[in-house]
Scaffold this motif. Structure first.
Motif, PDB file in Angstrom:
ATOM      1  N   VAL A 123       0.661   4.046   3.322  1.00 45.61           N
ATOM      2  CA  VAL A 123      -0.282   4.576   2.191  1.00 45.61           C
ATOM      3  C   VAL A 123       0.503   4.034   0.896  1.00 45.61           C
ATOM      4  CG1 VAL A 123      -0.824   6.804   1.233  1.00 45.61           C
ATOM      5  CG2 VAL A 123      -1.195   6.414   3.701  1.00 45.61           C
ATOM      6  N   GLY A 124       1.764   4.340   0.676  1.00 43.36           N
ATOM      7  CA  GLY A 124       2.330   3.851  -0.233  1.00 43.36           C
ATOM      8  C   GLY A 124       2.179   2.296  -0.608  1.00 43.36           C
ATOM      9  N   GLU A 125       2.234   1.547   0.312  1.00 42.75           N
ATOM     10  CA  GLU A 125       1.814   0.162  -0.065  1.00 42.75           C
ATOM     11  C   GLU A 125       0.094  -0.046  -0.304  1.00 42.75           C
ATOM     12  OE1 GLU A 125       2.029  -4.376   2.281  1.00 42.75           O
ATOM     13  OE2 GLU A 125       2.954  -2.750   3.384  1.00 42.75           O
ATOM     14  N   TRP A 126      -0.550   0.858   0.189  1.00 46.49           N
ATOM     15  CA  TRP A 126      -1.980   0.346  -0.013  1.00 46.49           C
ATOM     16  C   TRP A 126      -2.171   1.077  -1.324  1.00 46.49           C
ATOM     17  CZ3 TRP A 126      -3.436   3.086   5.303  1.00 46.49           C
ATOM     18  CH2 TRP A 126      -3.308   2.272   6.245  1.00 46.49           C
ATOM     19  N   LEU A 127      -1.496   2.155  -1.904  1.00 52.18           N
ATOM     20  CA  LEU A 127      -1.880   2.561  -3.331  1.00 52.18           C
ATOM     21  C   LEU A 127      -1.141   1.550  -4.272  1.00 52.18           C
ATOM     22  CD1 LEU A 127      -0.375   6.206  -2.882  1.00 52.18           C
ATOM     23  CD2 LEU A 127      -2.732   5.460  -3.379  1.00 52.18           C
ATOM     24  N   LEU A 133       7.174  18.570   6.681  1.00 62.03           N
ATOM     25  CA  LEU A 133       6.794  17.238   6.826  1.00 62.03           C
ATOM     26  C   LEU A 133       7.360  16.376   5.600  1.00 62.03           C
ATOM     27  CD1 LEU A 133       3.028  17.768   7.325  1.00 62.03           C
ATOM     28  CD2 LEU A 133       4.688  17.189   8.934  1.00 62.03           C
ATOM     29  N   GLU A 134       7.966  14.966   6.060  1.00 66.90           N
ATOM     30  CA  GLU A 134       8.346  14.245   5.012  1.00 66.90           C
ATOM     31  C   GLU A 134       7.556  13.169   4.787  1.00 66.90           C
ATOM     32  OE1 GLU A 134      12.342  13.212   5.937  1.00 66.90           O
ATOM     33  OE2 GLU A 134      13.032  15.453   6.354  1.00 66.90           O
ATOM     34  N   LEU A 135       6.588  13.326   3.773  1.00 67.64           N
ATOM     35  CA  LEU A 135       5.345  12.585   3.662  1.00 67.64           C
ATOM     36  C   LEU A 135       5.200  12.147   2.305  1.00 67.64           C
ATOM     37  CD1 LEU A 135       3.188  13.697   6.366  1.00 67.64           C
ATOM     38  CD2 LEU A 135       4.472  12.083   6.559  1.00 67.64           C
ATOM     39  N   PRO A 136       6.110  11.422   1.472  1.00 69.83           N
ATOM     40  CA  PRO A 136       5.993  11.661  -0.104  1.00 69.83           C
ATOM     41  C   PRO A 136       4.983  10.886  -0.630  1.00 69.83           C
ATOM     42  CG  PRO A 136       7.601  10.001   0.614  1.00 69.83           C
ATOM     43  CD  PRO A 136       7.189  10.880   1.935  1.00 69.83           C
ATOM     44  N   ASN A 137       4.073  10.140  -0.010  1.00 67.20           N
ATOM     45  CA  ASN A 137       2.949   9.523  -0.593  1.00 67.20           C
ATOM     46  C   ASN A 137       1.687  10.313  -0.294  1.00 67.20           C
ATOM     47  OD1 ASN A 137       3.964   6.798  -1.559  1.00 67.20           O
ATOM     48  ND2 ASN A 137       4.570   6.352   0.485  1.00 67.20           N
ATOM     49  N   LEU A 138       1.563  10.672   0.880  1.00 73.44           N
ATOM     50  CA  LEU A 138       0.405  11.603   1.268  1.00 73.44           C
ATOM     51  C   LEU A 138       0.697  12.915   0.405  1.00 73.44           C
ATOM     52  CD1 LEU A 138       0.004  11.009   5.060  1.00 73.44           C
ATOM     53  CD2 LEU A 138      -1.437  10.402   3.432  1.00 73.44           C
TER      54      LEU A 138
END
Length: 387
Positions: A305-309, A42-47
């Protein structure tokens, strides 16, 4: 400005089998784990930064050095579908399994549907929602008969082409079906499934509408309302709760629409709960066993998710990311799978702790965060530590 809570449900993103998964035909199910393996990581840096790979082992998503609160949640009641999963996240546990129809609906139900709608009935058996319009769509257009089908879930679905059956008529048919499917024949949801296009290229539209049962008892949504906290839902969640405990419902038939609406609420909301569903990992990719599509949807969510953080303040905002059930696209079947779900929660004081517990811990935590109190009559233990 008051406190806010955002609970984001990644539909069908299960996190590994439960002790009773085999009883549901789901031994070995692990939606996220198997997607990671099939996708080559998986490539999901923010999660990942939040601790998804700390909640469960995932190829390509190692545990970070400083995660947020993370873990896995399990259901307290039976079932593996949307309605029971979302209900349990807010503390409403179904005491008995909702009825399913693996052989299709009995003749008395079909006869009542014919009488109520004035149309004939096609299919009447468990079917994939996309395959059913491919296989029955032409006959539906030729005859005007409604396509009625079910799945492994407690659901009656009615599909109709929008050129043959206007949306108002389809919704009226589903409302009539909802009244028929009560008592001994009660199903969790009746769902309108409009579609358009031509033979060989039929496609679902965004006019889906759910007609659900009321939750089986009080939920944390009711508790929040009693505390004067506004409850906003995005996507199908308002319908899943049959609008009980919900103040404001916002559209979100697709992931881009739901993400945009959630982001808008982050910008504008002064206080309260936003309870959002991102449906495509289930509806578009999980049931269709599309691993690349599933991973791609997760990557699009990860960007959000990155934007929400960046848009939320841990001192004011509780951000929870979880799921409602599994739908392992690497297994032979196309139905939901009974699994744990992941839990990621970013807030001031999360401490990077691990927290495992029932789904209802989410609702309990939201109530403590927003109202600074508990609801002893409801299940669930808050992962928000008392000051």
């Amino acid at each position: 400005m008051g406190r806010r809570a955002f609970v984001i449900v990644l539909d069908a993103c299960g996190a590994g089998e439960l002790p009773d998964s085999a009883d549901y035909g789901d031994a070995g199910a692990n939606t996220l784990g198997h997607v990671a393996e099939a996708a080559g990581g998986l490539e999901l840096p923010n999660l990942q930064a939040l601790g998804l790979g700390a909640a469960l082992p995932l190829l390509g998503c190692p545990p970070p050095e400083q995660p947020a609160l993370h873990g896995r949640l399990h259901p307290l009641g039976p079932g593996k579908d949307t309605i029971t999963g979302h209900w349990e996240l807010m503390g409403a546990v179904t005491p008995v399994a909702l009825r399913t129809y693996p052989e299709g609906f009995p003749p008395e139900v079909i006869e009542q549907l014919r009488d109520a709608t004035g149309r004939g009935i096609l299919c009447n058996r468990p079917y994939s929602g996309t395959a059913v319009i491919d296989d029955y769509g032409e006959e539906h257009i030729r005859t005007g008969d409604l396509i009625v089908y079910t799945s492994a879930d407690s659901v009656l679905q009615i599909a109709a082409h929008d050129r043959e059956v206007p949306a108002t008529e389809l919704y009226a048919a589903c409302a009539a079906a909802r009244e028929i499917m009560r008592g001994e024949h009660a199903v969790g949801r009746v769902i309108a499934r409009p579609f358009d296009g031509e033979p060989g290229a039929f496609r679902r539209t965004e006019g889906r509408k759910d007609f659900a049962l009321d939750p089986p008892g009080r939920s944390y949504l009711d508790e929040l309302q009693d505390a004067g906290m506004p409850v906003h839902t995005v996507g199908k969640i308002g319908s899943v709760f049959n609008h009980v405990g919900v103040d404001h419902e916002h559209p979100g038939a697709t992931n881009p629409a739901a993400i945009a609406e959630t982001t808008r609420l982050m910008e504008e909301l002064d206080s309260g709960l936003v309870f959002a569903n991102l449906v495509e990992t289930d509806q578009v990719y999980g049931h269709r066993q599309d691993v690349p599509g599933f991973h791609g949807a997760l990557q699009e969510i990860d960007v959000a998710v990155g934007e929400w953080l960046a848009r939320t303040d841990p001192a004011r905002d509780l951000l929870v990311i979880t799921a409602d059930h599994g739908c392992d696209p690497t297994t032979p079947g196309t139905d939901h799978s009974r699994e744990h779900v992941p839990l990621l929660a970013r807030f001031e004081g999360d401490g990077g702790r691990r927290h495992d517990g029932p789904f209802a811990d989410v609702g309990a935590s939201v109530l403590r965060w927003l109202a600074e109190r508990d609801a002893p009559a409801l299940p669930g233990t808050s992962f928000i530590l008392q000051a």
